[in-house]
Design an enzyme around this catalytic site. Structure first.
Site, PDB file in Angstrom:
ATOM      1  N   HIS A  54       0.824  -1.196   0.201  1.00 47.42           N
ATOM      2  CA  HIS A  54      -0.208  -0.423  -0.145  1.00 47.42           C
ATOM      3  C   HIS A  54       1.310   1.028   0.136  1.00 47.42           C
ATOM      4  O   HIS A  54       2.117   0.818   0.515  1.00 47.42           O
ATOM      5  CB  HIS A  54      -1.095   0.143   0.858  1.00 47.42           C
ATOM      6  CG  HIS A  54      -1.729   1.231   1.094  1.00 47.42           C
ATOM      7  ND1 HIS A  54      -1.852   2.582   2.050  1.00 47.42           N
ATOM      8  CD2 HIS A  54      -3.437   0.383   1.050  1.00 47.42           C
ATOM      9  CE1 HIS A  54      -2.803   2.888   1.777  1.00 47.42           C
ATOM     10  NE2 HIS A  54      -3.717   2.334   0.734  1.00 47.42           N
ATOM     11  N   ASP A  91       2.982  -4.928   8.281  1.00 47.43           N
ATOM     12  CA  ASP A  91       1.720  -4.257   7.808  1.00 47.43           C
ATOM     13  C   ASP A  91       0.648  -5.230   7.814  1.00 47.43           C
ATOM     14  O   ASP A  91       0.056  -5.781   7.803  1.00 47.43           O
ATOM     15  CB  ASP A  91       2.114  -2.895   6.941  1.00 47.43           C
ATOM     16  CG  ASP A  91       0.330  -2.147   6.101  1.00 47.43           C
ATOM     17  OD1 ASP A  91      -0.534  -3.008   6.906  1.00 47.43           O
ATOM     18  OD2 ASP A  91       0.398  -2.186   5.448  1.00 47.43           O
ATOM     19  N   GLN A  98      -4.663  -5.544   6.927  1.00 43.41           N
ATOM     20  CA  GLN A  98      -5.260  -6.669   5.753  1.00 43.41           C
ATOM     21  C   GLN A  98      -5.412  -7.500   6.070  1.00 43.41           C
ATOM     22  O   GLN A  98      -6.781  -8.812   5.686  1.00 43.41           O
ATOM     23  CB  GLN A  98      -4.625  -5.988   4.733  1.00 43.41           C
ATOM     24  CG  GLN A  98      -5.076  -5.356   3.604  1.00 43.41           C
ATOM     25  CD  GLN A  98      -6.893  -4.557   3.732  1.00 43.41           C
ATOM     26  OE1 GLN A  98      -7.841  -5.192   3.887  1.00 43.41           O
ATOM     27  NE2 GLN A  98      -6.758  -2.945   3.802  1.00 43.41           N
ATOM     28  N   LYS A 121     -10.265  -1.379  10.704  1.00 47.27           N
ATOM     29  CA  LYS A 121     -10.782  -2.938   9.379  1.00 47.27           C
ATOM     30  C   LYS A 121     -11.205  -4.354  10.102  1.00 47.27           C
ATOM     31  O   LYS A 121     -11.181  -5.380   9.603  1.00 47.27           O
ATOM     32  CB  LYS A 121      -9.353  -3.263   8.824  1.00 47.27           C
ATOM     33  CG  LYS A 121      -8.642  -2.016   8.327  1.00 47.27           C
ATOM     34  CD  LYS A 121      -8.831  -1.876   7.298  1.00 47.27           C
ATOM     35  CE  LYS A 121      -8.045  -1.212   6.392  1.00 47.27           C
ATOM     36  NZ  LYS A 121      -8.365  -0.709   5.198  1.00 47.27           N
ATOM     37  N   CYS A 146      -4.986   2.847  -3.555  1.00 49.42           N
ATOM     38  CA  CYS A 146      -3.349   3.359  -3.386  1.00 49.42           C
ATOM     39  C   CYS A 146      -2.074   1.439  -3.048  1.00 49.42           C
ATOM     40  O   CYS A 146      -1.379   2.165  -2.365  1.00 49.42           O
ATOM     41  CB  CYS A 146      -3.730   2.991  -0.993  1.00 49.42           C
ATOM     42  SG  CYS A 146      -4.800   4.465  -1.256  1.00 49.42           S
TER      43      CYS A 146
END
Length: 412
Positions: free
Chosen positions: A129, A206, A209, A232, A370
């Site tokens: 991202h 990260d 997600q 999220k 993104c």
């Protein structure tokens, strides 16, 4: 046509009752919400916690001796402990509240700007991202460090042989997402972490997600930094978490100066507070932190194994239905992926398909998500992205597929 109650023991119809927004209509049609990778919806149990905070004990924390302040402080710190336990973080003070994943990444990047020197190397993946690309580019411009990229394959997976070749004694940091937001690919972060540590580098993952689908164990992973966003995970926007190994958090300088992050302040010199307050300057998103804890409770009550199994069922079903559409191509065909499908149909622009789907009550995301380097790799302007959550149904997928077919017939 599928019937959720007969194809799975997962009680999705009962779960859907917890989400008031799923009862609304869009453009006269029942809402089908397939934009979960952008933000999940919020259950009534979390909404009630937000209302309760502002109705009954809204106060600033850590500073007040009065009852409301103490109640708010207790609730906020209990939420920190919930996050600590969920991610198996060694100590609560290694669990830093942030405004979201991007904030957490920037805290680490800012800290390393004081550590890196010219010629040091940092590595990102081609699946990132923008929030896990741009801060590192800025870091390289500031320090003279060199940015390298792990390439991707046509199936949407990382080229791990190329990663092996990139690693060297100059590798100081590696940054990779646990799951690609654009393709749903689950990256081999265990292997990436182990190999990076062998050359003396640190790893930031990260987890934005991954966190709605996978219960990450930061100690088992041996990861140096892990970042997530509350929105999220059925929580509110504007709150997230940064985990860091204690040695790194002690070594990195503060990201911001202000109240809460100090020990002693004089005009001659200021000393900083210990963890976690060293990185939590100013009044935080108190209600957001408390609600994030409530969202963690909600998802754990359902169970992440059950969530993952049901969402995989949705992914397989939707993939089979979509591939029956002529000229439809799915991008990201990793063997290990979460419930995300990015696709295009022939030469039709994804924005046009998304616009028609919206008129039919179906919410999807269109564009580059993104993650523009991924789109450049495939030489496309973007994709239609349908992302599923545990409160979605196969009946909704039927509606969605029918809507895609109608859009294609209108635009083809």
């Amino acid at each position: 046509m599928a019937t959720a109650s007969t194809t799975s023991t997962f009680d999705v119809l009962r779960i859907r009752e917890d989400f008031p927004i799923l009862n609304r209509k869009v453009n006269g049609q029942p809402l089908v919400y397939f934009d979960n990778a952008a933000t999940s919806q919020t259950p009534q149990q979390v909404i009630d916690v937000i209302v309760d905070y502002y109705s009954n004990y809204n106060a600033n924390i850590h500073r007040g001796v009065h009852a409301l302040s103490q109640e708010a402080t207790d609730a906020y710190e209990q939420a920190r402990i919930k996050l600590q336990k969920h991610f198996n973080i060694p100590q609560a003070y290694q669990t830093l509240f942030t405004s979201g994943t991007t904030h957490g990444i920037n805290i680490v990047a800012s800290g390393f700007s004081e550590i890196l020197k010219a010629g040091d190397e940092i590595i990102v993946s081609a699946l990132e991202h923008h929030s896990n690309i741009v801060p590192w580019q800025m870091l390289c411009e500031k320090t003279g460090a060199v940015l390298k990229v792990i390439p991707m394959t046509d199936s949407g997976e990382l080229d791990m042989n190329a990663f092996d070749a990139l690693l060297s004694a100059q590798t100081k940091l590696v940054f990779v997402n646990h799951v690609s937001n654009a393709l749903g690919t689950v990256n081999p972060i265990e292997e990436i972490i182990a190999k990076t540590h062998q050359v003396g580098g640190a790893v930031l993952v990260d987890g934005a997600q991954a966190s709605p689908h996978i219960k990450a164990d930061v100690q088992a992973l041996d990861v140096d930094f892990y970042v997530v966003s509350g929105h999220k995970m059925c929580g509110p926007t504007g709150v997230g978490m940064l985990y860091g190994k204690e040695a790194w958090l002690e070594k990195l300088p503060p990201y911001q100066g202000g109240g809460e992050m100090i020990d002693q302040v004089t005009f001659e010199k200021t000393t900083y507070a210990g963890l976690p307050h060293k990185f939590e300057a100013g009044t935080p998103n108190i209600c957001g932190g408390i609600a994030f804890g409530a969202a963690i409770d909600y998802m754990n009550a359902i169970g992440f194994d059950a969530i993952a199994a049901y969402e995989h069922e949705l992914l397989v079903y939707a993939t089979q239905q979509l591939l029956e559409i002529e000229d439809l191509r799915i991008y990201g065909e990793s063997k290990d992926k979460t419930a995300v499908i990015s696709f295009n149909v022939g030469s039709i622009h994804p924005y046009d398909i998304g616009t028609i789907l919206d008129k039919l009550g179906v919410a999807v995301r269109t564009g580059h998500h993104c993650a523009q380097p991924i789109m450049d790799f495939y030489k496309i302007p973007g994709t239609v992205r349908a992302s599923f959550s545990f409160y979605n149904t196969k009946e909704e997928i039927d509606v969605f597929v029918a809507a895609v077919k109608k859009a294609v017939s209108m635009l083809g």
